[in-house]
Write an enzyme that holds these catalytic residues in place. Sequence first.
Site, PDB file in Angstrom:
ATOM      1  N   LYS A  40      38.924  32.795  39.705  1.00 35.20           N
ATOM      2  CA  LYS A  40      38.333  33.907  40.168  1.00 35.20           C
ATOM      3  C   LYS A  40      40.171  34.619  40.777  1.00 35.20           C
ATOM      4  O   LYS A  40      40.125  33.722  41.638  1.00 35.20           O
ATOM      5  CB  LYS A  40      37.475  34.119  41.888  1.00 35.20           C
TER       6      LYS A  40
ATOM      7  N   LYS B 204      36.435  36.623  36.660  1.00 38.35           N
ATOM      8  CA  LYS B 204      36.566  37.679  37.405  1.00 38.35           C
ATOM      9  C   LYS B 204      38.284  37.590  37.840  1.00 38.35           C
ATOM     10  O   LYS B 204      38.724  36.980  38.630  1.00 38.35           O
ATOM     11  CB  LYS B 204      35.873  36.898  38.644  1.00 38.35           C
TER      12      LYS B 204
END
Length: 338
Positions: free
Chosen positions: A205, A258
């Site tokens: 992330k 992400k």
Amino acid sequence: MTITAGTTTSASTFHRGRRLRRTAALRALVRETRLDPSMLVAPLFVRPGRNAREEIGSMPGQYRLSVDELAREGERLVAIGVRSVLLFGLPETKDPEGSGAWADDGIVQAGIRELRRAVGDELAVIADVCLCEYTSHGHCGVLSDASVDNDASLSLLARSAVSLAAAGADVVAPSAMMDGQVAAIRSALDEHGASQTAILAYAAKHASAFYGPFREAADSAPAFGDRRSYQMDPANGLEAVGELLADLDEGADMLMVKPALPALDLVAAARAATTVPIAAYQVSGEYAAICAAAERGWLDRRAAALESLTAIARAGAGILVTYFAADAAGWLADERAR
Ligand code: PBG
């Protein structure tokens, strides 16, 4: 016409890719990546109140939903073939520890129970596990000396996961980027009789500019500083693979990358490096950018969204978390009907 050897390529020596692009039927026959509504996960925001469906300014077509509206949304998604939701909460009050994240009557816990009453097991319910929506300072863990204390945050994240599992979440998705969070959550779940609750780790992330609209939606912008001491440097791909493997080692059942489009290389790397299901999160800024350009007439919303989702799937994601989930399910049905 005279063809002089050496100046023109003879027809048989070059590749005629256009042969298989000639008709829609041929293109469909040789298509390598197909989207299906069952791959889509709809992120939803749960808020207090009844009959509340409050549109999010920076994310047109997305709403903060009260639990009764959440249940209605769940029924609507099931009806169009979307099989999973990812839940975020807007608690009534916030405090420095983020206690709303693990309250038995917390907003997401209440939302999960209401969803279950409405749709049973028809939806796979994924609950985000993080403190940023619940802390008064907006950071993803607890503070000590104005910095985020990794190890003190682990027990709180684990407690949140146990509480969400008890409310009925099928999957918990830790997104705080605290080191050791997957291991802490796995062992807490197992200790509390939730060995069947799966973990989808937001493993790679990035500290991304594309989360901007989400922070408005979830009211979770950090009150000071930023998240770069815990979320990853977007420049680092090898480190991202290390994070993916570490989360797998700690007990993650599925891995998420992400954001999605700015990190397609990492989606492909995650797919190549592991055998578990790979999810990619087309985040709020990716959604908002397409919507805003479409509003100005600069992009075709549907075409741009489907092309992006196809690219994310082509890169290797089998699970697509996207604010376009409901729309995309409709578009896919529409294409099939043609
Ligand atoms: C919580 C969390 C965030 C997002 C998902 N989980 C915000 C952040 O990390 O700042 C962003 C999702 C999106 O932008 O759509 N930590």
